[in-house]
Structures are given as structure tokens and as C-alpha cells.
Design an enzyme around this catalytic site. Structure first.
Site, PDB file in Angstrom:
ATOM      1  N   GLY A  15       0.763  -1.154   0.072  1.00 32.90           N
ATOM      2  CA  GLY A  15       0.054  -0.078   0.079  1.00 32.90           C
ATOM      3  C   GLY A  15       0.763   1.211   0.081  1.00 32.90           C
ATOM      4  N   GLY A  17      -0.331   4.394   0.375  1.00 38.05           N
ATOM      5  CA  GLY A  17      -1.043   5.398   0.687  1.00 38.05           C
ATOM      6  C   GLY A  17      -0.407   6.398   1.648  1.00 38.05           C
ATOM      7  N   GLY A  19       0.210   6.102   4.975  1.00 34.34           N
ATOM      8  CA  GLY A  19       0.877   5.596   5.685  1.00 34.34           C
ATOM      9  C   GLY A  19       2.215   5.016   4.923  1.00 34.34           C
ATOM     10  N   VAL A  83      -2.202  -7.280  -3.991  1.00 36.42           N
ATOM     11  CA  VAL A  83      -1.925  -8.363  -3.093  1.00 36.42           C
ATOM     12  C   VAL A  83      -3.040  -9.429  -2.890  1.00 36.42           C
ATOM     13  CG1 VAL A  83      -1.119  -8.918  -0.671  1.00 36.42           C
ATOM     14  CG2 VAL A  83      -0.006  -7.364  -2.143  1.00 36.42           C
ATOM     15  N   GLU A 174     -18.849  17.698   2.149  1.00 38.51           N
ATOM     16  CA  GLU A 174     -18.125  18.276   1.148  1.00 38.51           C
ATOM     17  C   GLU A 174     -18.607  18.210  -0.184  1.00 38.51           C
ATOM     18  OE1 GLU A 174     -14.146  18.585   3.534  1.00 38.51           O
ATOM     19  OE2 GLU A 174     -14.047  17.203   2.123  1.00 38.51           O
ATOM     20  N   ALA A 322      -5.913  10.632   7.700  1.00 33.36           N
ATOM     21  CA  ALA A 322      -4.459  10.862   6.977  1.00 33.36           C
ATOM     22  C   ALA A 322      -3.620  10.650   8.091  1.00 33.36           C
ATOM     23  CB  ALA A 322      -4.616  11.862   5.950  1.00 33.36           C
TER      24      ALA A 322
HETATM   25  C1  FAD Z   1     -13.393  10.864   0.107  1.00 36.08           C
HETATM   26  C2  FAD Z   1     -12.552  10.696   1.182  1.00 36.08           C
HETATM   27  C3  FAD Z   1     -12.233  11.820   1.841  1.00 36.08           C
HETATM   28  C4  FAD Z   1     -11.271  11.830   2.771  1.00 36.08           C
HETATM   29  N1  FAD Z   1     -10.980  13.102   3.586  1.00 36.08           N
HETATM   30  C5  FAD Z   1     -10.214  13.195   4.665  1.00 36.08           C
HETATM   31  C6  FAD Z   1      -9.835  14.548   5.087  1.00 36.08           C
HETATM   32  O1  FAD Z   1     -10.409  15.369   4.867  1.00 36.08           O
HETATM   33  N2  FAD Z   1      -8.873  14.304   6.201  1.00 36.08           N
HETATM   34  C7  FAD Z   1      -8.183  13.322   6.589  1.00 36.08           C
HETATM   35  O2  FAD Z   1      -7.445  13.050   7.457  1.00 36.08           O
HETATM   36  N3  FAD Z   1      -8.817  11.917   5.969  1.00 36.08           N
HETATM   37  C8  FAD Z   1      -9.633  11.736   4.923  1.00 36.08           C
HETATM   38  N4  FAD Z   1      -9.736  10.901   4.526  1.00 36.08           N
HETATM   39  C9  FAD Z   1      -9.433   9.479   5.221  1.00 36.08           C
HETATM   40  C10 FAD Z   1      -7.930   9.367   4.564  1.00 36.08           C
HETATM   41  O3  FAD Z   1      -7.870   9.374   3.161  1.00 36.08           O
HETATM   42  C11 FAD Z   1      -7.508   7.890   4.926  1.00 36.08           C
HETATM   43  O4  FAD Z   1      -7.574   7.827   6.343  1.00 36.08           O
HETATM   44  C12 FAD Z   1      -6.013   7.664   4.614  1.00 36.08           C
HETATM   45  O5  FAD Z   1      -5.913   7.660   3.156  1.00 36.08           O
HETATM   46  C13 FAD Z   1      -5.606   6.431   5.282  1.00 36.08           C
HETATM   47  O6  FAD Z   1      -4.221   6.258   4.770  1.00 36.08           O
HETATM   48  P1  FAD Z   1      -3.831   4.637   4.616  1.00 36.08           P
HETATM   49  O7  FAD Z   1      -2.367   4.712   4.298  1.00 36.08           O
HETATM   50  O8  FAD Z   1      -4.243   3.834   5.721  1.00 36.08           O
HETATM   51  O9  FAD Z   1      -4.609   4.152   3.351  1.00 36.08           O
HETATM   52  P2  FAD Z   1      -4.631   4.734   1.818  1.00 36.08           P
HETATM   53  O10 FAD Z   1      -4.109   5.922   1.721  1.00 36.08           O
HETATM   54  O11 FAD Z   1      -6.216   4.430   1.618  1.00 36.08           O
HETATM   55  O12 FAD Z   1      -3.621   3.609   1.021  1.00 36.08           O
HETATM   56  C14 FAD Z   1      -4.120   2.370   0.661  1.00 36.08           C
HETATM   57  C15 FAD Z   1      -3.137   2.133  -0.259  1.00 36.08           C
HETATM   58  O13 FAD Z   1      -3.092   0.617  -0.423  1.00 36.08           O
HETATM   59  C16 FAD Z   1      -3.281   0.199  -1.829  1.00 36.08           C
HETATM   60  N5  FAD Z   1      -3.940  -1.126  -1.726  1.00 36.08           N
HETATM   61  C17 FAD Z   1      -5.235  -1.572  -0.849  1.00 36.08           C
HETATM   62  N6  FAD Z   1      -5.221  -2.952  -1.131  1.00 36.08           N
HETATM   63  C18 FAD Z   1      -4.286  -3.339  -1.791  1.00 36.08           C
HETATM   64  C19 FAD Z   1      -3.976  -4.675  -2.388  1.00 36.08           C
HETATM   65  N7  FAD Z   1      -4.919  -5.789  -1.876  1.00 36.08           N
HETATM   66  N8  FAD Z   1      -3.040  -4.872  -2.919  1.00 36.08           N
HETATM   67  C20 FAD Z   1      -2.012  -3.797  -3.431  1.00 36.08           C
HETATM   68  N9  FAD Z   1      -2.273  -2.623  -2.829  1.00 36.08           N
HETATM   69  C21 FAD Z   1      -3.435  -2.610  -2.066  1.00 36.08           C
HETATM   70  C22 FAD Z   1      -4.429   1.142  -2.574  1.00 36.08           C
HETATM   71  O14 FAD Z   1      -4.284   1.181  -3.772  1.00 36.08           O
HETATM   72  C23 FAD Z   1      -3.904   2.494  -1.799  1.00 36.08           C
HETATM   73  O15 FAD Z   1      -3.108   3.171  -2.304  1.00 36.08           O
HETATM   74  C24 FAD Z   1     -10.813  10.725   3.413  1.00 36.08           C
HETATM   75  C25 FAD Z   1     -11.275   9.488   2.430  1.00 36.08           C
HETATM   76  C26 FAD Z   1     -11.982   9.661   1.567  1.00 36.08           C
HETATM   77  C27 FAD Z   1     -12.306   8.210   0.995  1.00 36.08           C
END
Ligand code: FAD
Length: 435
Positions: A15, A17, A19, A83, A174, A322
Site C-alpha cells: 500500500g 497510501g 501510511g 496482493v 463536502e 490521514a
Molecule cells: C472521500 C474521502 C475523503 C477523505 N477526507 C479526509 C480528510 O479530509 N482528512 C483526513 O485526514 N482524512 C480523510 N480521508 C481519510 C484518509 O484518506 C484515509 O484515512 C487515509 O488515506 C488512510 O491512509 P492509509 O495509508 O491507511 O490508506 P490509503 O491512503 O487508503 O492507501 C492504501 C493503499 O493501499 C493500496 N491497496 C489496498 N489494497 C491493496 C492490495 N490488496 N494490493 C495492493 N495494494 C493495495 C491502495 O491502492 C492504496 O494506494 C478521506 C477519505 C476519503 C475516501
């Protein structure tokens, strides 16, 4: 996967994202081999997806190539891979492009939309978690108006211009605000031969206030902002079903609508092999200790939305936002090196930087740890924070210019149907675009 064997310990991150990228940056100059796997070759800045859906921004200004983040990092490898499974006994990850062994594994797969088992809503409603989904929603919104122009049936026309957004969290608020601004500023000019005053934007919230994770004052101000924009805010109403035309609720209320956007829940994007009941808790998040170690494994970690870390201050885990993902990624970067060097690990402590949401032009609400404020200043703070955290200099410049342009011109010029969307194609189209 053609990853060279090396004497360095191998860390596999699933991932890219918030994190995963924060962790990768922290490990960039360390003596470890890092393999980052993601099913997309870009990082998505999810907080601005609603602007893509409503034509305010092009998708490429909120997405950033993961390879570019890793450029120049020695011992780093990115593979575009989905994955499927983790085989913990063999310390191996299986993907659609083959398998890879790990010394340390970090699961940072984020979350996915939770329809709470309601198949009808899942099939007929729209989610907004990924760039392809946002583009689908953008197409659907615009197609609805094109179709509304063609029908003589007033009932059908109203349904095409009736939007139901389920979930009064930041995403719902939003999106509702942005749609209301389109209705006011753009539709009358784009569709002079359509009575766009009949368009309705409904925000449906199950609880007794919108933005429940924020302060009472932020909730009530946001509600007032939305009402001023003409959004119908329905509280204490739960959507129970949607057949593509009728939105049923648990109250004496049915909406006739061609568009239902589901922003009412998320759940962890779990992976087979790490899905045993005893590893999971609320929202299918993986239970982790204060070092982000998945319960029962010394070499497997989870960060961000997928991780459930119980602390005194956050007995239900950290918010799925985030900041916890970024901060956990950074701390884990430190801890992995400490683990490899046989040093004691440091416990993660979340620094809450606050919460904010925008409702529209000059209207936002901010709850910072020391101050709570709403209105124009909050809107500028919201914009500054989002620009600051957006990845990539070009993206920041493009988004900033777009915002200035949209502000001055009262416009959103990305209202394009690049890829037509038809509801009946939804399942195949989403499979095709790997959501
Ligand atoms: C519409 C929307 C608005 C938001 N607004 C806000 C905000 O204003 N402020 C805020 O703080 N948070 C906001 N969030 C929440 C925030 O985006 C998430 O909490 C944050 O992205 C979490 O980060 P992460 O690294 O855990 O996961 P993510 O950033 O979601 O990253 C996960 C990654 O893992 C990859 N992945 C997943 N499964 C697999 C797999 N099986 N194989 C390979 N790759 C995989 C995905 O492609 C992705 O790139 C919002 C979320 C959404 C959907």
C-alpha cells in the site's frame, strides 16, 4: 517479481497510501531493501476526491506517481501488484504478478467502502473512495443533466436532478456543498433550457448531527452553511434500500433519485491470511500493539486505516484519517530500524492536529486542538492544510491555480464526460478499473 536477492533485511510494504509513503520516506536512506506493492501506480489524495467528482479538479492533480516518490532511494523497488494473500508460515506475499518473501511485512492497505451487507445499495449506489469511482460519479452527475434535458416526463426529470448523499461525515458534507454550488453557479448557465432550480441535494445522516466526529459548534455551523446553500439536511434518517430509482429510509420518507452516493461507512481493506477472527476487531481492522505489530507476529505490522491500536485516549482505535496513517508510518520507520538493530521499540503516541471540513466557497469549519473556528478564515486554513499535505510540487501549483481560477470565475471547468458511465455497466467497469 525480479527483485534482486540482497544481504539487507527485506521490508515489504503493501500500500502506497498516506501510511505506506510516510514509512517509505522514513526508510529512504537506511540499510534495508524495501519493496513497495500497490495495485495502483499512484498515490491518491482522497480528501480531494469530491472535487474530482464535481468537476473542480482534474484527477491527475490529486494523484501522484509512486515511482516518483521513490526516485533516488537506494535499495527501493516498486511493483504494480495486487496482493491477494499473506502466507505467514512461509513469510510470503502472493500477488497477481507472483509471490515475494519478506523479513518484515507492513500492511498499509487502508480501507474500503462499507455497505453493511446491503447488496442493492452496493449495486445501485455510488462510492467515492478511488479516482476511477470519482470519475464515474462525475460522469453520472453530468449524464443525468444531459438526460434530464431529453425527457418530457417531469417525474423522471426531477429524479435525474435529485441527488441523495448518505452519510453526514466530512465526505458527505463536502460533496453536498460542492453540488449545491454547481446548482447555483453553473447549471443555470450550462443548461439554460432546463429548470435547474428543481435540482435537489439531500444529505441524509443517521445520527442527530452532521460531522459527529467534530465539535457541536462545527456541526451546527456546517449545517447552517449547507442550508444556506440550499442543501436539504435530513438527520436521524437511515437509508435502508435503493433500487436505482427509489431510496427507502427507516422513516416515512422515500426519495426518487437517479443518484445515491454512499458515504456512510468504511471498513478495513483486509487481506487473506491476516483475516482470522482473533486478529480483527471493529470494522475488520487488524489489532496492533503500541508498536503497530499485528497481534501474535513479531515481523508483521499494520499502519493507518487498517490498524486498530487501542490506547487510553483512543479506546476504539485512532480515527481513520490521514494523520494517524502518516504518523504511524513515520514512527514505524524508526521502530523497524530499532528492531533490526536489536534496540527496544518506542510506543506510538498520536499527536492530534485537529479536524476540519469545508462546505463551500468561504465556508469551512475547523476544530484545532486549541481553537475552534468557522467561516472564511477556516476556509483559508482548510485550503492551506490541503495544499501542504498534497504530494508533489506540480500538484500543489495546479490545485492552487485551479482554486484561484474557480474562486474568481465561480467556475469548475473539469465538468467533462471523458468516460461515459452507465449504472448497468457499473460492476464490469469497476472490475476493469481495479477499484
Ligand atoms: C472521500 C474521502 C475523503 C477523505 N477526507 C479526509 C480528510 O479530509 N482528512 C483526513 O485526514 N482524512 C480523510 N480521508 C481519510 C484518509 O484518506 C484515509 O484515512 C487515509 O488515506 C488512510 O491512509 P492509509 O495509508 O491507511 O490508506 P490509503 O491512503 O487508503 O492507501 C492504501 C493503499 O493501499 C493500496 N491497496 C489496498 N489494497 C491493496 C492490495 N490488496 N494490493 C495492493 N495494494 C493495495 C491502495 O491502492 C492504496 O494506494 C478521506 C477519505 C476519503 C475516501
Amino acid at each position: 517479481m525480479n527483485i534482486p536477492q540482497s544481504s539487507l533485511p527485506r521490508i515489504v510494504i503493501i500500500g502506497g497510501g498516506f501510511g505506506g509513503i510516510a514509512l517509505a520516506k522514513k526508510l529512504s536512506k537506511k540499510e534495508v531493501q524495501v519493496v513497495l506493492l500497490d495495485k495502483h501506480n499512484y498515490h491518491t489524495f482522497q480528501p480531494l476526491l469530491y472535487q474530482v467528482s464535481t468537476g473542480g479538479l482534474e484527477p491527475d492533480s490529486i494523484a501522484y506517481p509512486i515511482r516518483k516518490v521513490l526516485q533516488g532511494y537506494p535499495h527501493f523497488y516498486f511493483r504494480l501488484a495486487e496482493v491477494f494473500q499473506v502466507i505467514t508460515d512461509n513469510r510470503k506475499v502472493e500477488t497477481n504478478i507472483g509471490s515475494i518473501a519478506y523479513d518484515y511485512l507492513v500492511v498499509a492497505t487502508g480501507s474500503k467502502t462499507n455497505f453493511f451487507g446491503n447488496k442493492n445499495i452496493e449495486e445501485n449506489g455510488m462510492a467515492m473512495k478511488t479516482v476511477p469511482q470519482s470519475l464515474n460519479l462525475r460522469s453520472l452527475i453530468l449524464e443525468n443533466f444531459e438526460q434530464a434535458l431529453l425527457t418530457d416526463d417531469l417525474h423522471e426529470r426531477d429524479a435525474l436532478m435529485n441527488f441523495v448523499i448518505v452519510g453526514g461525515g466530512p465526505t458527505g458534507v463536502e460533496l453536498a456543498g460542492a453540488l449545491a454550488e454547481i446548482k447555483k453557479g453553473i447549471l443555470p448557465k450550462d443548461y439554460p433550457d432546463l429548470d435547474t432550480r428543481r435540482a435537489q441535494i439531500n444529505l441524509v445522516q443517521g445520527g442527530d448531527r452532521i460531522l459527529p466526529a467534530m465539535s457541536e459548534i462545527a456541526s451546527s455551523k456546517a449545517e447552517r452553511f449547507l442550508e444556506k446553500l440550499g442543501v436539504n439536511v435530513w438527520k436521524n434518517v437511515r437509508v435502508t434500500d435503493y433500487d436505482g430509482k427509489h431510496v427507502a429510509t427507516d422513516q416515512d420518507l422515500v426519495f426518487e433519485s437517479a443518484t445515491l452516493v454512499w458515504a456512510a461507512g468504511v471498513q478495513a481493506a483486509g487481506i487473506k491470511g491476516l483475516d482470522a477472527k482473533e486478529l480483527l476487531c471493529r470494522g475488520n481492522r487488524l489489532k496492533v500493539n503500541r508498536y503497530n505489530q499485528v497481534e501474535g507476529f513479531e515481523e508483521i505490522f499494520a499502519i493507518g486505516d487498517i490498524a486498530h491500536m487501542e490506547t487510553e485516549a483512543f479506546p476504539n482505535g485512532h480515527p481513520m484519517m490521514a494523520q494517524p496513517a502518516i504518523q504511524q508510518g513515520e514512527k514505524l520507520g524508526e521502530n523497524l530500524i530499532r528492531l533490526i538493530e536489536n534496540k527496544p521499540l518506542k510506543a506510538f503516541v498520536y499527536r492530534d492536529k485537529g479536524n476540519m471540513a469545508t462546505v463551500g466557497r468561504n465556508k469551512a469549519v475547523c476544530d484545532l486542538p486549541r481553537f475552534k473556528f468557522q467561516g472564511v478564515f477556516a476556509w483559508f486554513v482548510w485550503m492551506f492544510v490541503h495544499l501542504y499535505f498534497l504530494i508533489g510540487f506540480r500538484n500543489r501549483v495546479v490545485v492552487f491555480i485551479n482554486w484561484v481560477y474557480n474562486y474568481i470565475r465561480f467556475d469548475r471547468e473539469a465538468r467533462l464526460i471523458i468516460r461515459p458511465f452507465k449504472k448497468q455497466d457499473k460492476v464490469s467497469k469497476e472490475a476493469e478499473t481495479v477499484t
